[in-house]
Design a protein around this motif. Structure first.
Motif, PDB file in Angstrom:
ATOM      1  N   ASP A 111     -36.843  12.989  79.987  1.00 46.81           N
ATOM      2  CA  ASP A 111     -36.104  13.002  81.249  1.00 46.81           C
ATOM      3  C   ASP A 111     -36.138  11.633  81.915  1.00 46.81           C
ATOM      4  O   ASP A 111     -36.624  11.469  83.032  1.00 46.81           O
ATOM      5  CB  ASP A 111     -36.686  14.068  82.186  1.00 46.81           C
ATOM      6  N   TYR A 112     -35.604  10.618  81.218  1.00 48.14           N
ATOM      7  CA  TYR A 112     -35.674   9.259  81.758  1.00 48.14           C
ATOM      8  C   TYR A 112     -34.384   8.479  81.483  1.00 48.14           C
ATOM      9  O   TYR A 112     -33.624   8.783  80.570  1.00 48.14           O
ATOM     10  CB  TYR A 112     -36.865   8.497  81.170  1.00 48.14           C
ATOM     11  N   GLY A 113     -34.177   7.470  82.308  1.00 44.61           N
ATOM     12  CA  GLY A 113     -33.082   6.527  82.115  1.00 44.61           C
ATOM     13  C   GLY A 113     -33.624   5.116  82.193  1.00 44.61           C
ATOM     14  O   GLY A 113     -34.682   4.875  82.778  1.00 44.61           O
ATOM     15  N   PHE A 114     -32.915   4.179  81.577  1.00 42.17           N
ATOM     16  CA  PHE A 114     -33.289   2.758  81.624  1.00 42.17           C
ATOM     17  C   PHE A 114     -32.300   2.004  82.506  1.00 42.17           C
ATOM     18  O   PHE A 114     -31.081   2.218  82.421  1.00 42.17           O
ATOM     19  CB  PHE A 114     -33.283   2.138  80.220  1.00 42.17           C
ATOM     20  N   TRP A 115     -32.832   1.099  83.318  1.00 37.17           N
ATOM     21  CA  TRP A 115     -32.026   0.286  84.239  1.00 37.17           C
ATOM     22  C   TRP A 115     -32.437  -1.164  84.029  1.00 37.17           C
ATOM     23  O   TRP A 115     -33.562  -1.556  84.319  1.00 37.17           O
ATOM     24  CB  TRP A 115     -32.301   0.741  85.676  1.00 37.17           C
ATOM     25  N   ARG A 126     -36.247  -1.548  72.815  1.00 36.02           N
ATOM     26  CA  ARG A 126     -35.315  -0.959  71.842  1.00 36.02           C
ATOM     27  C   ARG A 126     -35.925   0.296  71.205  1.00 36.02           C
ATOM     28  O   ARG A 126     -37.133   0.457  71.166  1.00 36.02           O
ATOM     29  CB  ARG A 126     -35.027  -1.926  70.699  1.00 36.02           C
ATOM     30  N   GLY A 127     -35.040   1.108  70.665  1.00 30.31           N
ATOM     31  CA  GLY A 127     -35.511   2.244  69.875  1.00 30.31           C
ATOM     32  C   GLY A 127     -35.665   3.523  70.662  1.00 30.31           C
ATOM     33  O   GLY A 127     -35.865   4.588  70.069  1.00 30.31           O
ATOM     34  N   LYS A 152     -28.231 -14.962  75.735  1.00 26.50           N
ATOM     35  CA  LYS A 152     -26.819 -14.635  75.517  1.00 26.50           C
ATOM     36  C   LYS A 152     -26.659 -13.580  74.432  1.00 26.50           C
ATOM     37  O   LYS A 152     -25.868 -12.639  74.565  1.00 26.50           O
ATOM     38  CB  LYS A 152     -26.033 -15.893  75.159  1.00 26.50           C
ATOM     39  N   THR A 153     -27.412 -13.720  73.349  1.00 30.33           N
ATOM     40  CA  THR A 153     -27.352 -12.743  72.259  1.00 30.33           C
ATOM     41  C   THR A 153     -27.841 -11.378  72.724  1.00 30.33           C
ATOM     42  O   THR A 153     -27.242 -10.346  72.413  1.00 30.33           O
ATOM     43  CB  THR A 153     -28.204 -13.227  71.069  1.00 30.33           C
ATOM     44  N   LEU A 154     -28.921 -11.386  73.486  1.00 30.57           N
ATOM     45  CA  LEU A 154     -29.470 -10.129  73.977  1.00 30.57           C
ATOM     46  C   LEU A 154     -28.549  -9.473  74.998  1.00 30.57           C
ATOM     47  O   LEU A 154     -28.456  -8.240  75.055  1.00 30.57           O
ATOM     48  CB  LEU A 154     -30.853 -10.363  74.586  1.00 30.57           C
ATOM     49  N   THR A 161     -25.031  -1.570  74.248  1.00 29.02           N
ATOM     50  CA  THR A 161     -25.941  -0.426  74.389  1.00 29.02           C
ATOM     51  C   THR A 161     -25.723   0.351  75.678  1.00 29.02           C
ATOM     52  O   THR A 161     -25.842   1.581  75.700  1.00 29.02           O
ATOM     53  CB  THR A 161     -27.405  -0.915  74.345  1.00 29.02           C
ATOM     54  N   ALA A 162     -25.406  -0.347  76.749  1.00 24.59           N
ATOM     55  CA  ALA A 162     -25.354   0.260  78.078  1.00 24.59           C
ATOM     56  C   ALA A 162     -24.240   1.298  78.187  1.00 24.59           C
ATOM     57  O   ALA A 162     -23.156   1.138  77.624  1.00 24.59           O
ATOM     58  CB  ALA A 162     -25.157  -0.816  79.137  1.00 24.59           C
TER      59      ALA A 162
END
Length: 392
Positions: A111-115, A126-127, A152-154, A161-162
């Motif tokens: 039950d989580y989100g990434f910001w 990642r992952g 820049k690559t990230l 991904t977002a």
């Protein structure tokens, strides 16, 4: 040109809240450094969800790396990695990955989100499969001094991904709108009641010297020569500079008897501090590091009732300069001429009414609600798709 004031009406309040119970935020900014966009948004989100604010590592004398936890409210925790000295980049990332995995296992199982505020955090996050991934792109970080080569690559990876991308201004939105299919501009907002206090605290000055002020981070974006020239051309005026000096040599800053460096001040003290100013300044250089910035201080200065003079920052020109709320100057002589006009203004009451009308729907509360609506719609639509597939 007609002045407009409109709410974020395109983002209606959701009838249900689909946000995950835990939000893990990754930021390049220290929580206790300067109170700005992340703090405004996340303190509001923490009223309804658990928020974990993961900072960049602190290098210390510790022999054993660990996460330091600091409470900033009932549901907001600042998480600071403590790493030993002398680690290589590879070793540092490996340890950060281990610490983060242990954190997720112990605190945020589901039950989580990434910001994200920084794409660099992808190297250890990642992952995972959060219910939603948000990239709140408040600046073009790759243009900042000492930016890592890999950023820049990230960022490209994070944009892929977002689920949702927010930008801190319209110029940044225009630059990135073709890089994501769910991107939304949410420019700088204000806590109006906080800065309106400056109007209440303003007193008639005993002396005649004009006071021009700036608060914020004094770094590579700051136009040192502009301030130096203003001070030299008007030695009878005081220039007040408030904020930490970072990423530049303090010895390069102009020194003059009418320039006052006050250092860092808390967000709570700002209204009292600026109440004595006559004019507020936004003295930024025009270069790659300022090309897409949207200074939060612009509406804050205005809410405090201060006339504002800025260099030609795109997100200040549009909309504030366009509607005559902020004056735009190119050099010290421009700034001084505009300042003289402001000091002699005889329609201050009408100008304040114009400012208040424009800022009527500008607030961090409405911005946060708008962002939540976008996030809720994203999660809801994803759940509908999943349910449709499951029952087909």
């Amino acid at each position: 040109m007609q002045l407009i004031s409109k709410p974020l009406g395109r983002y209606p309040k959701p009838t249900s809240n689909y946000l995950p119970g835990n939000l893990v935020c990754f930021s390049h900014l220290r929580w206790d450094f300067v109170f700005q966009r992340p703090q405004h948004l996340l303190t509001r989100l923490a009223k309804i969800r658990n928020v974990f604010y993961v900072e960049e590592p602190v290098i210390s004398d510790t022999e054993i790396p660990y996460y330091a936890y600091t409470s900033r409210g009932t549901q907001l925790t600042v998480v600071t990695p403590q790493l030993p000295k002398g680690l290589s980049i590879t070793a540092s990332l490996k340890i950060q990955k281990r610490l983060f995995d242990e954190f997720m296992t112990g605190h945020v199982v589901n039950d989580y989100g990434f910001w994200y505020y920084t794409p660099m955090a992808l190297e250890f996050s990642r992952g995972y499969r959060p219910e939603i991934t948000v990239f709140d792109c408040m600046d073009e970080l790759s243009a900042f001094k000492f930016a890592p080569e890999s950023i820049k690559t990230l960022e490209k990876e994070l944009l892929q991904t977002a689920d949702v991308v927010f930008t801190g201004g319209y110029s940044l939105f225009e630059a990135k709108k073709n890089q994501h299919n769910n991107i939304h501009a949410f420019p700088s907002s204000i806590d109006k009641p906080h800065f309106l206090k400056a109007r209440e605290l303003k007193n008639a000055k005993a002396n005649k010297a004009a006071r021009l002020g700036f608060y914020g981070v004094i770094d590579e974006r700051f136009d040192i020569e502009l301030i130096r020239n203003i001070a030299e051309l008007r030695p009878d005026w005081d220039i007040i500079l408030v904020g930490p000096v970072v990423k530049i040599d303090p010895a390069t800053l102009p020194v003059n008897k009418n320039i006052k460096y006050l250092g860092s001040r808390t967000y709570a003290k700002l209204p009292e501090l600026i109440a004595d100013w006559d004019i507020a300044l936004i003295p930024f250089l025009l270069n790659e590091s300022t090309r897409f910035i949207s200074p939060t201080k612009t509406p804050e200065y205005l809410a405090a009732g201060l006339p504002v003079i800025s260099t030609a920052i795109e997100d200040v020109i549009n909309p504030y300069g366009k509607y005559g709320l902020v004056s735009i100057g190119n050099n010290a002589k421009d700034f001084l001429s505009l300042a003289e006009q402001e000091l002699q203004r005889d329609d201050r009451k009408e100008w304040l009414q114009k400012v208040d009308f424009f800022l009527a729907h500008n607030s961090w509360d409405e911005t946060c609600e708008g962002m939540m609506a976008v996030m809720n719609n994203m999660i809801k639509s994803t759940q509908i798709v999943y349910n449709t597939i499951a029952h087909s």
